[in-house]
Design a protein around this motif. Structure first.
Motif, mmCIF file in Angstrom:
data_model
loop_
_atom_site.group_PDB
_atom_site.id
_atom_site.type_symbol
_atom_site.label_atom_id
_atom_site.label_comp_id
_atom_site.label_asym_id
_atom_site.label_seq_id
_atom_site.Cartn_x
_atom_site.Cartn_y
_atom_site.Cartn_z
ATOM 1 N N ILE A 19 -42.824 4.824 16.392
ATOM 2 C CA ILE A 19 -41.820 3.876 16.889
ATOM 3 C C ILE A 19 -40.467 4.581 16.846
ATOM 4 O O ILE A 19 -40.127 5.200 15.835
ATOM 5 C CB ILE A 19 -41.795 2.611 16.011
ATOM 6 N N SER A 45 -32.960 3.633 21.137
ATOM 7 C CA SER A 45 -33.936 3.009 22.039
ATOM 8 C C SER A 45 -34.782 1.967 21.295
ATOM 9 O O SER A 45 -35.528 1.219 21.929
ATOM 10 C CB SER A 45 -34.840 4.069 22.681
ATOM 11 N N ASN A 46 -34.682 1.932 19.964
ATOM 12 C CA ASN A 46 -35.423 0.890 19.243
ATOM 13 C C ASN A 46 -34.773 -0.471 19.533
ATOM 14 O O ASN A 46 -33.547 -0.612 19.514
ATOM 15 C CB ASN A 46 -35.430 1.156 17.740
ATOM 16 N N SER A 78 -48.073 -1.928 18.450
ATOM 17 C CA SER A 78 -47.174 -1.716 19.598
ATOM 18 C C SER A 78 -47.962 -1.618 20.894
ATOM 19 O O SER A 78 -49.119 -1.195 20.891
ATOM 20 C CB SER A 78 -46.407 -0.405 19.425
ATOM 21 N N GLY A 108 -45.484 -8.725 22.109
ATOM 22 C CA GLY A 108 -44.026 -8.840 22.016
ATOM 23 C C GLY A 108 -43.478 -8.540 20.636
ATOM 24 O O GLY A 108 -42.460 -9.114 20.247
ATOM 25 N N GLY A 131 -41.956 -5.866 19.493
ATOM 26 C CA GLY A 131 -40.606 -5.299 19.608
ATOM 27 C C GLY A 131 -39.601 -6.362 20.037
ATOM 28 O O GLY A 131 -38.465 -6.402 19.545
HETATM 29 N N1 LIG Z 1 -38.789 -2.459 17.171
HETATM 30 C C1 LIG Z 1 -39.778 -2.030 17.962
HETATM 31 N N2 LIG Z 1 -41.050 -2.308 17.655
HETATM 32 C C2 LIG Z 1 -42.066 -1.898 18.444
HETATM 33 N N3 LIG Z 1 -41.888 -1.176 19.564
HETATM 34 C C3 LIG Z 1 -40.659 -0.865 19.912
HETATM 35 C C4 LIG Z 1 -39.543 -1.278 19.137
HETATM 36 N N4 LIG Z 1 -38.437 -0.835 19.744
HETATM 37 C C5 LIG Z 1 -38.820 -0.184 20.846
HETATM 38 N N5 LIG Z 1 -40.149 -0.169 20.961
HETATM 39 C C6 LIG Z 1 -40.927 0.417 22.074
HETATM 40 O O1 LIG Z 1 -41.348 -0.682 22.900
HETATM 41 C C7 LIG Z 1 -42.670 -0.460 23.385
HETATM 42 C C8 LIG Z 1 -43.577 -1.690 23.312
HETATM 43 O O2 LIG Z 1 -43.064 -2.688 22.529
HETATM 44 P P1 LIG Z 1 -43.941 -3.879 21.936
HETATM 45 O O3 LIG Z 1 -43.065 -5.044 21.874
HETATM 46 O O4 LIG Z 1 -44.571 -3.479 20.670
HETATM 47 O O5 LIG Z 1 -45.135 -4.061 22.960
HETATM 48 P P2 LIG Z 1 -45.449 -5.165 24.050
HETATM 49 O O6 LIG Z 1 -44.272 -5.228 24.994
HETATM 50 O O7 LIG Z 1 -46.693 -4.689 24.697
HETATM 51 O O8 LIG Z 1 -45.688 -6.439 23.380
HETATM 52 C C9 LIG Z 1 -43.246 0.672 22.593
HETATM 53 O O9 LIG Z 1 -43.510 1.689 23.498
HETATM 54 C C10 LIG Z 1 -42.201 1.076 21.592
HETATM 55 O O10 LIG Z 1 -42.028 2.485 21.605
#
Ligand SMILES: Nc1ncnc2c1ncn2[C@@H]1O[C@H](COP(=O)(O)OP(=O)(O)O)[C@@H](O)[C@H]1O
Ligand SMILES: C[C@@](CO)(OP(=O)(O)O)[C@H](O)COP(=O)(O)OP(=O)(O)OC[C@H]1O[C@@H](n2ccc(N)nc2=O)[C@H](O)[C@@H]1O
Length: 392
Positions: free
Chosen positions: A129, A134-135, A164, A169, A171
């Protein structure tokens, strides 16, 4: 007010350590003499109630101007009980109509005010992650400062349990939780409606988390119509995710409107409100062509679970853009998921539930089986207001 659990994660915690001895049996219920250090001199303070004084100091150290400086919050995930994609938009996004629900699988986010006036710092318990700008947590904190003018930066620890790229959702939930935390720590500079509106700038799914847990969402996901929980909160759920993820943008790229269902999403919602979930109402337009093309093994997994579960789930469907499969009505996956070597890396959630939150509180992880709260009258009334303009 949220009910945060306060913790000692900042340097103040070391200071607290030195006061901890006041709780020792020798000092209890006796008056104690204590030297108070100040920058220029030493003052003597007679402490008649050491336990009470300890608690008072704890509060002082952890708050500033009456607001918490440390906050630990549950950061939930979501499922799309159904997901209809209704059109492709000129801006590259898709219009959708979906019943979103917050669920009890979630991460923990710990926030402490940092002395830095330049950057936040983020740590996490998992690899893969991003920890930079970008997080979504850092994006949310940057957004909050940009919108409110706050100059508060944070130390954040993200304890991740939501996989992830799972369509859960995770993230997005982290981003919404970070906005909520920043706002609490800054003394509520913004309203919940502000946070919800701003959050759409950094992700389509984030505004949903500012509902009360269940919502009918349209637009690219950011038009959120809060509804009372349409399904009993004690309904057991199991989430099963193969180790392969489904990148959201990639899955949307494979979507063709000709392959989408023709079911009216409002009608799907009405059926769920009246009859609960069943296989025929949990439609996901991102499954067949899009997600199964991106990850062909997901189709085989879904078919095998269907066959092995012999009807124990009221419905088995994919959430969002995948790759999580959700079983409703039973908390266990079929045995082959545990027994087969090829599934040793498959994520299984354990017993999960639908979750809602109270006014002015953030989501909390249920510690025991929730009650089956459901107000049929309330929900029917809301449904009528939403779709027929009538409140009868
Ligand atoms: N806090 C976070 N937690 C998880 N993923 C994150 C976060 N910030 C950015 N990302 C990026 O977002 C992407 C997907 O996010 P996530 O919410 O886990 O999946 P989805 O949109 O499928 O539910 C991943 O590729 C990850 O690298
Ligand atoms: C599919 C859904 C269903 O709830 O969930 P997930 O699978 O991500 O959990 C969402 O629409 C995902 O929303 P979110 O993950 O916030 O997407 P965003 O970051 O806004 O956009 C990522 C990319 O997905 C595509 N995208 C997203 C939302 C949308 N309504 N139409 C799109 O086409 C766009 O290509 C965009 O560049």
């Amino acid at each position: 007010m949220a009910s945060p659990s306060l913790h000692f994660a900042d340097p103040a915690s070391n200071l607290m350590g030195s006061f901890a001895s006041f709780r020792g049996p020798k000092c209890r219920r006796k008056s104690c003499l204590r030297a108070m250090a100040s920058s220029s001199s030493k003052n003597l303070e007679i402490v008649y109630d050491p336990v009470g004084r300890y608690e008072e100091l704890t509060r002082e150290l952890q708050t500033s101007g009456g607001f918490a400086r440390n906050l630990t919050l549950f950061s939930p995930s979501k499922i799309n009980v159904f997901l209809r994609i209704t059109s492709k938009r000129p801006d590259g996004y898709h219009d959708l109509a979906s019943l979103f629900h917050v669920i009890s699988l979630g991460d923990t986010l710990k926030f402490s005010v940092s002395p830095s006036k330049k950057k936040d710092s983020l740590t996490t318990n998992v690899f893969g992650i991003p920890l930079d700008d970008s997080n979504l947590v850092i994006k949310a904190l940057n957004l909050y400062r940009k919108k409110t003018g706050s100059d508060t930066y944070f130390w954040v620890h993200l304890d991740k349990r939501v996989p992830s790229g799972a369509g859960l959702g995770g993230g997005s939930g982290n981003a919404a939780t970070a906005l909520w935390a920043a706002n609490q720590i800054n003394g509520n500079l913004a309203s919940e409606a502000d946070l919800q509106e701003w959050s759409a700038e950094i992700g389509s799914d984030i505004p949903f988390f500012f509902s009360h847990g269940a919502a009918f969402c349209t637009g690219r996901g950011e038009i959120v119509r809060d509804i009372p929980a349409p399904l009993p909160l004690d309904t057991p759920l199991v989430l099963i995710k193969p180790k392969e993820a489904c990148p959201t943008a990639e899955v949307y790229k494979h979507f063709r409107i000709a392959d989408a269902s023709s079911e009216d999403p409002e009608e799907l919602l009405r059926k769920i409100i009246e009859n609960g979930v069943s296989q025929d109402v949990c439609i996901n337009d991102l499954v067949e062509a899009p997600a199964f093309q991106v990850l062909p093994s997901l189709k085989a997994l879904k078919q095998r679970i269907m066959a092995a579960s012999r009807g124990k789930y009221k419905s088995l469907f994919m959430s969002g853009s995948g790759s999580t499969l959700v079983g409703v009505g039973d908390p266990e996956p079929p045995e082959f998921i545990y027994d087969d070597e090829q599934h040793s890396d498959t994520f299984v959630s354990g017993k999960s539930y639908f979750v809602t939150r109270r006014d002015n509180e953030w989501y909390q992880q249920p510690l025991s089986q929730p009650e089956a709260v459901i107000d049929k009258h309330d929900i029917n009334e809301v449904y009528n207001q939403l779709f027929t303009g009538s409140d009868k």
